[in-house]
Scaffold this motif. Sequence first.
Motif, short mmCIF file in Angstrom:
data_model
loop_
_atom_site.label_atom_id
_atom_site.label_comp_id
_atom_site.label_asym_id
_atom_site.label_seq_id
_atom_site.Cartn_x
_atom_site.Cartn_y
_atom_site.Cartn_z
N LEU A 43 0.84 -1.19 0.00
CA LEU A 43 0.00 0.00 0.00
C LEU A 43 0.87 1.23 0.00
CD1 LEU A 43 -2.82 -0.49 2.58
CD2 LEU A 43 -3.04 0.76 0.45
N SER A 73 -4.26 7.06 -2.18
CA SER A 73 -4.11 5.72 -1.61
C SER A 73 -4.08 4.73 -2.76
CB SER A 73 -5.29 5.38 -0.70
OG SER A 73 -5.39 6.34 0.31
N ASN A 119 -10.60 5.38 -1.82
CA ASN A 119 -10.87 6.47 -0.88
C ASN A 119 -10.42 6.00 0.51
OD1 ASN A 119 -11.82 8.78 0.27
ND2 ASN A 119 -13.99 8.41 -0.16
N GLY A 120 -9.14 6.15 0.75
CA GLY A 120 -8.56 5.60 1.98
C GLY A 120 -7.86 4.28 1.68
N PRO A 121 -6.91 3.89 2.54
CA PRO A 121 -6.08 2.72 2.25
C PRO A 121 -6.86 1.40 2.24
CG PRO A 121 -5.61 3.58 4.46
CD PRO A 121 -6.48 4.58 3.77
N VAL A 122 -7.80 1.24 3.15
CA VAL A 122 -8.53 -0.02 3.21
C VAL A 122 -9.43 -0.17 1.99
CG1 VAL A 122 -10.02 -1.48 4.62
CG2 VAL A 122 -8.39 0.05 5.73
N ASN A 123 -10.00 0.94 1.59
CA ASN A 123 -10.82 0.91 0.40
C ASN A 123 -9.98 0.56 -0.84
OD1 ASN A 123 -12.41 3.09 -1.80
ND2 ASN A 123 -13.51 1.42 -0.83
N ASP A 149 -9.28 -3.16 -0.72
CA ASP A 149 -10.52 -3.86 -1.05
C ASP A 149 -10.73 -3.84 -2.57
OD1 ASP A 149 -13.00 -5.13 -0.58
OD2 ASP A 149 -14.06 -3.21 -0.40
N TYR A 151 -18.02 -1.51 8.64
CA TYR A 151 -16.60 -1.59 8.93
C TYR A 151 -16.35 -0.94 10.27
CZ TYR A 151 -11.59 -0.55 8.35
OH TYR A 151 -10.23 -0.46 8.53
N ILE A 196 -3.18 -1.74 11.24
CA ILE A 196 -4.58 -1.68 10.87
C ILE A 196 -4.82 -2.19 9.45
CG2 ILE A 196 -4.48 0.75 10.12
CD1 ILE A 196 -7.37 0.99 11.18
N ILE A 197 -3.82 -2.03 8.60
CA ILE A 197 -3.96 -2.49 7.23
C ILE A 197 -4.00 -4.02 7.20
CG2 ILE A 197 -2.94 -2.42 4.92
CD1 ILE A 197 -3.87 0.33 6.07
N GLU A 198 -3.10 -4.62 7.97
CA GLU A 198 -3.08 -6.08 8.00
C GLU A 198 -4.36 -6.63 8.64
OE1 GLU A 198 -0.28 -8.03 10.56
OE2 GLU A 198 -0.13 -9.78 9.26
N LEU A 258 -7.01 -6.40 6.12
CA LEU A 258 -6.81 -7.38 5.06
C LEU A 258 -7.27 -8.77 5.51
CD1 LEU A 258 -5.70 -7.85 2.20
CD2 LEU A 258 -3.47 -8.36 3.20
N LEU A 290 -11.06 -8.76 5.51
CA LEU A 290 -11.52 -8.74 4.12
C LEU A 290 -11.36 -10.11 3.47
CD1 LEU A 290 -10.07 -5.46 2.52
CD2 LEU A 290 -12.48 -6.10 2.68
N ILE A 303 3.30 0.35 3.04
CA ILE A 303 3.04 -0.82 3.88
C ILE A 303 3.09 -2.05 2.99
CG2 ILE A 303 1.38 -1.96 5.42
CD1 ILE A 303 0.28 1.26 5.18
N ILE A 334 2.78 -6.27 2.95
CA ILE A 334 2.52 -7.54 3.65
C ILE A 334 3.09 -8.63 2.76
CG2 ILE A 334 0.76 -9.02 4.70
CD1 ILE A 334 -1.01 -6.52 4.89
N VAL A 382 -14.97 4.44 13.73
CA VAL A 382 -15.51 4.55 12.37
C VAL A 382 -16.88 5.19 12.51
CG1 VAL A 382 -16.24 3.29 10.34
CG2 VAL A 382 -14.24 2.54 11.60
N GLU A 389 -20.50 3.82 9.75
CA GLU A 389 -20.03 2.45 9.56
C GLU A 389 -20.60 1.80 8.31
OE1 GLU A 389 -21.16 1.06 13.42
OE2 GLU A 389 -19.24 1.61 14.27
N GLY A 423 -18.94 1.19 4.83
CA GLY A 423 -17.90 0.19 4.60
C GLY A 423 -16.51 0.79 4.66
N THR A 424 -15.62 0.35 3.77
CA THR A 424 -14.23 0.79 3.85
C THR A 424 -14.05 2.24 3.40
OG1 THR A 424 -13.85 -0.20 1.69
CG2 THR A 424 -13.23 -1.51 3.61
N GLU A 425 -15.10 2.87 2.89
CA GLU A 425 -14.98 4.30 2.55
C GLU A 425 -15.45 5.18 3.69
OE1 GLU A 425 -15.77 5.65 -1.68
OE2 GLU A 425 -17.01 3.85 -1.53
N THR A 437 -11.62 10.32 5.64
CA THR A 437 -12.00 8.98 5.18
C THR A 437 -10.77 8.10 5.20
OG1 THR A 437 -11.60 9.60 2.90
CG2 THR A 437 -13.90 9.63 3.65
N ASN A 438 -9.59 8.71 5.32
CA ASN A 438 -8.33 7.99 5.31
C ASN A 438 -7.77 7.95 6.73
OD1 ASN A 438 -5.50 7.41 5.06
ND2 ASN A 438 -5.73 7.80 2.87
#
Lengths: 522, 522
Positions: free
Chosen positions: A400, A412, A432-436, A439, A461, A498-500, A503, A506, B402, B404, B465, B468, B471-473, B496-497
């Motif tokens: 990421l 991101s 829109n953000g790292p997790v998004n 995903d 989430y 938090i990313i791991e 993941l 997800l 990041i 993994i 969050v 919620e 979701g991931t956004e 959002t990030n």
Amino acid sequence: MKIYLYDTTLRDGAQAEGINYTVSDKLKIAKKLISFGIDYLEGGWPGANPKDLEFFQEAKKLDFANTKLCAFGSTRHPKLLVKDDPNLFNLIKSEAPVVTIFGKTWDLHVEIALETTLENNLLMVYETVAFLKEAGREVVFDAEHFFDGYKNNPEYALKVIEKAFAAGADFIVLCDTNGGSLPDQIRAGVIEALKIHPQIGIHAHNDAELAVANSLEAIKAGAVMVQGTVNGYGERCGNANLCSIIPNLSLKMGVELNCRQNLPYLTRLSRYVAEIANLHPNPYQPYTGQSAFTHKGGVHASALLKDKGTYEHISPELVGNHRKVSISDQAGVSNLLYNSESLGLSAEEVKVFGRELVAAVKEMEHQGYQFEGAEASLELLARKVTGKLLEPFKIANSKLIIEIKEDGRVLSEAVVKVRVGDTTIHTASDGNGPVNALDNALRKALLEIYPDLSQLKLTDYKVRVLNEKAGTEAVVRVLIESSAGEKNINTVGVSTNIIEASLKALTDSLIYFLINKEGTVS
Amino acid sequence: MKIYLYDTTLRDGAQAEGINYTVSDKLKIAKKLISFGIDYLEGGWPGANPKDLEFFQEAKKLDFANTKLCAFGSTRHPKLLVKDDPNLFNLIKSEAPVVTIFGKTWDLHVEIALETTLENNLLMVYETVAFLKEAGREVVFDAEHFFDGYKNNPEYALKVIEKAFAAGADFIVLCDTNGGSLPDQIRAGVIEALKIHPQIGIHAHNDAELAVANSLEAIKAGAVMVQGTVNGYGERCGNANLCSIIPNLSLKMGVELNCRQNLPYLTRLSRYVAEIANLHPNPYQPYTGQSAFTHKGGVHASALLKDKGTYEHISPELVGNHRKVSISDQAGVSNLLYNSESLGLSAEEVKVFGRELVAAVKEMEHQGYQFEGAEASLELLARKVTGKLLEPFKIANSKLIIEIKEDGRVLSEAVVKVRVGDTTIHTASDGNGPVNALDNALRKALLEIYPDLSQLKLTDYKVRVLNEKAGTEAVVRVLIESSAGEKNINTVGVSTNIIEASLKALTDSLIYFLINKEGTVS
């Protein structure tokens, strides 16, 4: 003994902070209450606001069956004649067959809030009730602050309800408006009031967490009407909760209620009103809450397997709720046994792998996992322990990159390398953000091989930092809810990163979806 | 009359669905309960799970002041001798001065759940209590299912508590384990039990929404101990809520409590436990809820202006809560006026910039900011609006990578470019998780110029969050607490990030520290 239920969800219930019904919301709730079989339904205060006036116009089109619609208002203005009071005019105009009038019984309130004399207040009560009776209405007199008034000046408080009785009020409802009275005070007040009028009601508030108890106490003392709201919604701490009063009266006190046969719809009624009110249903709510019949302790689960009555005060089906046994680090093999079917385990597998699975759950919960609300991750763990876990894909590597630029823009970008059998897919996406972003990249990679994945949507989430005092090195737990049509998939991931953690959660949701989707993974 | 408060937030309270305390969570709550002045504090069931065993080890380091720590467990195994029962061994090993033992009083449970004889159960109760008394412990005997047992087979239920009394139990606590009893049943049971033992307690559950009422009824009937939990958390619908019982006893029933003088900290205690449990505090909760003293109706608001007592059962300050009247934007400016000193604003500045600052706060709260618990960020905002904000540094650019890896290793690397006056510092660091890497890199860059920063430690990090369902956004709010010796610095960031939200909160904490540190920023 027959008790009348008087619902004020649409009037006093709407005074709860955070509730704001539209006219259409109120009509929907009214319909549900009618079909549930509530005896009296208070629609609102026509004239206090245009919304309530509109409600009464629209309500004329409803079929009220055995329910009576009530319009709420106050005694006439201290300085107006009843025939000139616009408030009373609107009550008549509402065409509601029942009018509920609140009047002051506490001398302090008469003098300080109304700024009139005690004598004039008595006249106001008498004239208002008489005027409505002459207009052919059934009249409920709400004696506001009765218990505080009775404490402060009992003679005057009783004189007020004598006036209401003399003017022809059909019911006199004693209100614990400030919600601070104790059951003994309620009992004493009801007994006194019954000497004046045979039809006494109770209107309790929950400021001392006694609204349900006070309502029951009043009925035991001889009251015949109980006012309350669905879920106990109402000003401040709320009104007496009909969702507890109804089953207490019906199932425990042998009281006859007109809605008796609809008790199995109580949970549905409770959740429906929460939904319309746009409030999270209280999971711990007695009788109707999601956790009301949830068993977590291992001791409890093992006893329930032998006899349901061991840890349940009533059978949940009686109020339309259901039993749940949760798996957590408090739990033993019994909880697992109870849930074996939903975990896809045979009795044989529980016998062979039970202890190993419980140990694995305890160990993971010690790391910060939580499987309550993450049933899909638990099922995957059960499959792993029993050697039945298929792996529809494997994430070889993920990266990421997040950049916060000088002008404030944030980028991101996620890069993932995924293996499905012999195929390797290497792709990337932003978000829109790292997790998004992660995903998006993961789905992009997998959609080529599993097109069904497009049905799966991420719907919830949550993040919880566990050992907060570790600052930015803290362990983080992520809970994810995904939905593919009717079924929700709940998963969990834990890591200091938090990313791991995201993941992991997800990945679990994708795997769970794929292995449960018929024909997707062979 | 003096009543003992027995808190089981950490044991029965942890049985609530959705609650999963770490050992560190439990220690934090224990400390708060001790400082509140709870008499008996049940820490857990050592031996039921490794977490509780660890808790008792760590708890030895705490200063218990006037609070007694209790370890919870069951009567000996039906087939073991007391000296061979590992459960009892762990209770002794916990070194808790009080041991609470639950035993069966309901014949159905003895035969079906324990699968032993009624006679053996009496022996189990007697021997277990006697064994613990010989070991020098104060013993509380929790008579499980007492009220159901008493209903089904009163003779046997009473025989069980006679055995516990004969073996030397210091208190006998009557448990309404299934939570379905009515106040009359509670009263009858307490009166009978008092004929056997002078020190009777009550343990109520809320399945019929009567836990508080039942607890008060027991005390009126002569019980001297009340068990409950903060916020009423507990299995199914929860335990009796101490946050309502304490003020009811103390303010309304004239009962003497050792924690009496700490009543103004009740709301803080309630919110703190909700925070640690990671549950949304129930806004409608009696006494301590955010809406408990909120007035919405126009009639109420206008009466309150004349006399506070008109619509309040107690003064909110007595329990550390406060009054709210949900009306106008005027409230904002008066709030501001009230807080002007702590924000570093003069009366003149409030006059000139007041409305602008209120508008800015509202706008940011609309985005998801929360300044309660982030006072340093609010002060920085006030400085910005009034044109007084110094900028000790500027982040030109930051980047996070990041990765993994396939073998499970996770790398987090942050690169930052920071400007201080004319100097640009470009550096990098790794960390345990992305936010930690960012924190490390930022400090590394700034320490060259501001060596005092080494005093500032990050002590707390929270993530919530907000929407919620996105979701991931979803929008994420990060709250950070830093400490530089005696003073805590609380800041907030929203985005959002999650990385950006964290960077905002981190940056605020560094700026706040630097501009408030004498001689650091000119």
